[in-house]
Motif scaffolding. Structure first.
Motif, PDB file in Angstrom:
ATOM      1  N   GLY A  54      -5.222  22.170  26.462  1.00 40.01           N
ATOM      2  CA  GLY A  54      -4.347  21.675  27.416  1.00 40.01           C
ATOM      3  C   GLY A  54      -3.470  22.560  28.172  1.00 40.01           C
ATOM      4  N   ASP A  55      -3.383  24.086  28.044  1.00 42.49           N
ATOM      5  CA  ASP A  55      -2.624  24.877  28.292  1.00 42.49           C
ATOM      6  C   ASP A  55      -3.306  25.816  29.445  1.00 42.49           C
ATOM      7  N   ARG A 107      -2.562  19.459  30.605  1.00 41.74           N
ATOM      8  CA  ARG A 107      -1.767  19.050  29.393  1.00 41.74           C
ATOM      9  C   ARG A 107      -1.684  17.521  29.695  1.00 41.74           C
ATOM     10  N   LYS A 108      -1.966  16.959  30.628  1.00 41.48           N
ATOM     11  CA  LYS A 108      -2.037  15.552  30.527  1.00 41.48           C
ATOM     12  C   LYS A 108      -3.347  14.861  29.719  1.00 41.48           C
ATOM     13  N   HIS A 133     -16.806  20.354  44.051  1.00 44.05           N
ATOM     14  CA  HIS A 133     -16.724  21.584  43.164  1.00 44.05           C
ATOM     15  C   HIS A 133     -15.402  21.180  42.115  1.00 44.05           C
ATOM     16  N   VAL A 134     -15.411  21.688  41.030  1.00 48.90           N
ATOM     17  CA  VAL A 134     -14.281  21.455  40.182  1.00 48.90           C
ATOM     18  C   VAL A 134     -13.776  22.883  39.588  1.00 48.90           C
ATOM     19  N   ASN A 135     -12.697  23.347  39.858  1.00 52.49           N
ATOM     20  CA  ASN A 135     -12.235  24.777  39.329  1.00 52.49           C
ATOM     21  C   ASN A 135     -10.705  24.741  38.683  1.00 52.49           C
ATOM     22  N   MET A 136     -10.497  25.488  37.736  1.00 52.15           N
ATOM     23  CA  MET A 136      -9.070  25.843  37.395  1.00 52.15           C
ATOM     24  C   MET A 136      -8.519  26.468  38.664  1.00 52.15           C
TER      25      MET A 136
END
Lengths: 344, 292
Positions: free
Chosen positions: B227-228, B150-151, B181-184
């Protein structure tokens, strides 16, 4: 009034009409559901009870001429129907806004006066799409705008908050062009003044320069102290080194030093100012002093001046004919991170 | 006949704010009348992210709030400001005004980070933060950062970059790879990439010079729709305990838009339609444009 009540409260009535009058005096009646789609008309009907008959026709704002009104009503007529799918609405919209720029502007204005926000958004986006990616000359053409920026306004220096050397160079180029402009105007005025031959003694020159420095913020005449921006050091070195140099310098250089000293220095924000040419030049000089090394030096030392001139000319050549429009854009939005090639 | 005279000023403001900062700059050169509108706060405030005031008032330079919006826009696109007690920095991407953040080393979770034998916290002249993390020696290299979606700016494809330097005496990185790595948060959706931090420069996929004295390497990318999506995590890991690692200096992890392409702005414009009943009983149509 009962007539008004009937017109508003009974939506199941088949054909109730609202009467509208445009600024040219012509009156027409429009189906209620269609007209009520416009907030302004809705307000007039509900709050003021207008529009129920010819005598009580709602006066539309001046910006809504009959042609625009019929376009707006077409739009309302389509969109107020509850059943349409989003896809249908979207394709209607895309076909609807296909019109020339002038009509788009008129339509935006008319829709705005009727407070019909969805239509204002639609037409505004269409106009924004037209503007995107165009250079100022093209925009003037599209909107039939006169090219009424004066030569001087076009040469106004750019604010250099990031101390970009290219902006510095550009401002220097502008200053040069402004000077040329000024000179051309002076010639036009047909007062040809004799070049002031400076044959003052060395002491006179020295005292003038030192005296001049007290008023002005930083005339740097020191060649050896190019990198040093502090006034104190300049004054010291000036009295030490420059005596012999000064009296050999061209009259031109001293004249410009004269004018800068006389007018006085003030650092002002430059953007949007309507300052005179002289003020602007002072601002340039003040800004240069803030950021730059050998500035007024250029005017005084011929060899250095030549080098800087060459640099500036080369820069100007590279700009082609696109400056200042491209420049403002390129320099304000140019890459900060790595030194990229100048032209995209 | 000048068509712009047909338009009321706030319509012109709206139209300009629907273009781009670059177009607004060009418009300022068209005519004096357009210049005053194109330079106005009304237009430039729309180019700033909608919550910019929050970020600035909580930053190290709250006085920026009094600036003219156009000046503020350009300042923020070239000067990162410190937020969150100096552990993060915030700036704007120049072409689009999208938000960029850098998580400083202190904002990251570094395993063994508090043990002085392994990691050293020191200031560095090139750093925008007060402290950087210097790796003295570990076998287990594990650095994590996260940020709430959300930022970030909605409808943007972001990428995360590790910002780092290598000391002259470094071990464990030359000719070796680390995993990023990048993840939610809560999912394992991101692909784990093996990248080399210490390789000949400017080879694609490998570490690049940033131009501010640091190197960077892409850790991964993600799309921020609205952003949610909760929190997104970034991870650097090399836990093969057969060899030790030393000599890595971490400035932080930067999150910024990837592949900024102006031409995509319009093609992805969605139009949503809702029907809402208005008090008088008539069906009212509300149209919403969503830029993506």
């Amino acid at each position: 009034m009962s007539e008004v009540d009937m017109a508003v409260i009974k939506p199941e009535m088949m054909k109730s009409y609202i009467w509208l009058r445009t600024a040219d005096g012509s009156i027409q009646q429009v189906e209620q559901e269609v007209a009520m789609f416009c907030p302004m008309i809705c307000h007039e009907v509900i709050q003021k009870g207008m529009g129920s008959s010819k005598n009580y026709a709602i006066s539309l704002p001046q910006r809504v001429n009959p042609a625009m009104l019929s376009l707006i009503l077409d739009y309302c007529r389509f969109h107020q129907v509850p059943g349409c799918s989003n896809k249908e609405r979207k394709s209607f919209d895309e076909r609807f806004i296909r019109m020339d720029t002038k009509r788009l502007c008129e339509l935006t204005s008319a829709a705005d006066s009727l407070q019909l926000k969805p239509l204002v958004d639609l037409t505004s986006r269409a106009l924004a799409r037209i503007i995107e990616g165009k250079n100022p000359e093209e925009i003037r053409e599209i909107f039939h705008l006169p090219d009424d920026l004066t030569e001087e306004e076009k040469l106004e220096p750019l604010k250099n908050t990031t101390d970009d050397p290219r902006i510095r160079l550009l401002n220097r180029l502008y200053a040069k062009k402004r000077k040329e402009l000024k000179e051309r105007e002076k010639l036009k005025n047909a007062e040809v003044k004799e070049e002031h031959v400076d044959d003052r003694s060395v002491d006179d020159l020295l005292s003038f320069i030192n005296g001049g420095n007290e008023d002005s913020k930083g005339i740097k005449t020191s060649k050896s102290k190019k990198k040093n921006r502090r006034r104190k050091d300049q004054q010291k070195s000036m009295s030490a080194n420059e005596t012999t140099k000064n009296h050999n310098k061209e009259p031109n250089g001293l004249n410009s030093a004269c004018s800068s000293a006389e007018v006085g220095q003030k650092i002002q924000p430059i953007i949007g100012s309507t300052s005179t040419l002289q003020d602007v030049e002072d601002d340039i000089i003040a800004n240069k002093n803030e950021f730059d090394d050998a500035d007024i030096d250029d005017e005084i030392d011929p060899a250095l001046k030549e080098r800087i001139d060459r640099e500036v000319e080369d820069f100007a050549r590279r700009l082609n004919s696109d400056w200042p429009e491209r420049m403002q854009e390129i320099l304000s939005l140019g890459q900060e991170r790595k030194p990229v090639h100048f032209f995209t | 006949m000048d068509f712009t005279k047909l338009l009321p000023e706030d319509c012109v403001c709206l139209i300009i704010s629907l273009t781009s900062p670059r177009d607004a700059l060009r418009l300022a050169l068209v005519s004096p009348a357009l210049r005053s509108i194109a330079d106005s706060d009304a237009v430039w405030e729309r180019f700033l992210p909608c919550d910019y005031q929050k970020n600035i008032s909580g930053s190290s330079s709250p006085s920026l709030l009094s600036w003219a919006k156009k000046d503020l826009y350009f300042y923020l696109s070239s000067h990162p400001i410190l937020i969150e007690n100096g552990t993060m920095s915030f700036q704007l991407e120049k072409e689009t005004g999208k938000k960029c953040y850098m998580l400083g080393a202190r904002a990251l979770s570094i395993i063994w980070g508090e043990t002085p034998e392994y990691w050293n916290w020191t200031d560095h002249p090139d750093s925008r933060f007060s402290e950087v993390a210097e790796l003295r020696l570990v076998w287990w290299l594990d650095v994590k950062g996260k940020i709430e979606t959300r930022k970030l700016s909605p409808g943007t494809n972001y990428a995360a970059y590790l910002v780092f330097k290598l000391r002259r005496r470094r071990y464990g990185f030359r000719q070796r790879t680390v995993g990023v790595h990048v993840n939610m948060e809560g999912t394992t959706s991101g692909e784990v990439r093996s990248v080399s931090l210490d390789y000949p420069q400017n080879v694609p996929q490998q570490a690049q010079e940033r131009g501010d004295g640091w190197m960077e390497i892409e850790m991964g990318e993600f799309l921020n729709e609205c952003g949610d999506d909760g929190t997104v995590e970034f991870c650097l890991r090399e836990i093969d305990c057969n060899y030790f690692k030393s000599g890595l200096i971490i400035e932080g992890i930067e999150v910024r838009p990837k592949n900024v392409d102006r031409s995509t702005k319009w093609t992805n414009c969605k139009i949503h339609y809702h029907s809402t009943a208005c008090p008088s009983g008539d069906a009212r149509l509300k149209m919403e444009f969503v830029k993506s």
